[in-house]
Motif scaffolding. Structure first.
Motif, short mmCIF file in Angstrom:
data_model
loop_
_atom_site.label_atom_id
_atom_site.label_comp_id
_atom_site.label_asym_id
_atom_site.label_seq_id
_atom_site.Cartn_x
_atom_site.Cartn_y
_atom_site.Cartn_z
N MET A 45 1.00 5.17 3.47
CA MET A 45 0.84 4.61 4.83
C MET A 45 2.18 5.33 5.26
O MET A 45 3.45 4.93 5.24
CB MET A 45 0.74 3.38 5.08
N TYR A 88 -5.78 5.30 0.50
CA TYR A 88 -4.55 5.00 0.22
C TYR A 88 -4.87 4.17 -1.28
O TYR A 88 -5.94 4.12 -1.73
CB TYR A 88 -3.85 4.26 1.11
N VAL A 146 -6.48 1.50 7.22
CA VAL A 146 -6.17 0.36 6.23
C VAL A 146 -6.87 -1.03 6.80
O VAL A 146 -7.57 -1.57 6.19
CB VAL A 146 -4.89 0.26 5.68
N VAL A 167 -8.69 -0.12 0.30
CA VAL A 167 -7.46 0.59 0.71
C VAL A 167 -7.88 1.91 0.19
O VAL A 167 -7.55 3.08 0.64
CB VAL A 167 -6.46 0.04 -0.04
N CYS A 191 -2.46 5.36 9.95
CA CYS A 191 -2.62 4.78 8.51
C CYS A 191 -2.91 3.48 8.56
O CYS A 191 -3.83 2.87 7.86
CB CYS A 191 -1.48 5.30 7.70
N VAL A 206 0.86 -1.23 -0.08
CA VAL A 206 0.10 0.05 -0.11
C VAL A 206 0.98 1.26 -0.06
O VAL A 206 1.89 1.30 0.83
CB VAL A 206 -1.12 0.14 1.17
#
Length: 64
Positions: free
Chosen positions: A9, A61, A18, A56, A14, A6
């Motif tokens: 983050m 993100y 997620v 996500v 973060c 990802v």
């Protein structure tokens, strides 16, 4: 077990965002995330990569 990367983050918050979004997908039994590497591991069955990508994105993100 599926592994993803990802982008974006940068902190523990973060990671939590997620993990929470992915954890809401039907069939997901466990989620781990590491903001330092961007690594996310999702365990369970019956979910798709597209569902993970959407979760996500919902968290703010994107998958790398």
């Amino acid at each position: 077990m599926n592994n993803y990367t990802v982008k974006g983050m940068t902190c523990g918050h973060c990671e939590m965002s997620v993990k929470e979004e992915i954890g809401e997908i039907a069939g997901v039994t466990a989620v781990t995330a590491d903001h330092a590497t961007g690594a996310v591991t999702v365990e369970g069955e019956g979910f798709t990569d597209e569902q993970v990508a959407a979760a996500v994105k919902e968290a703010g993100y994107e998958l790398a």
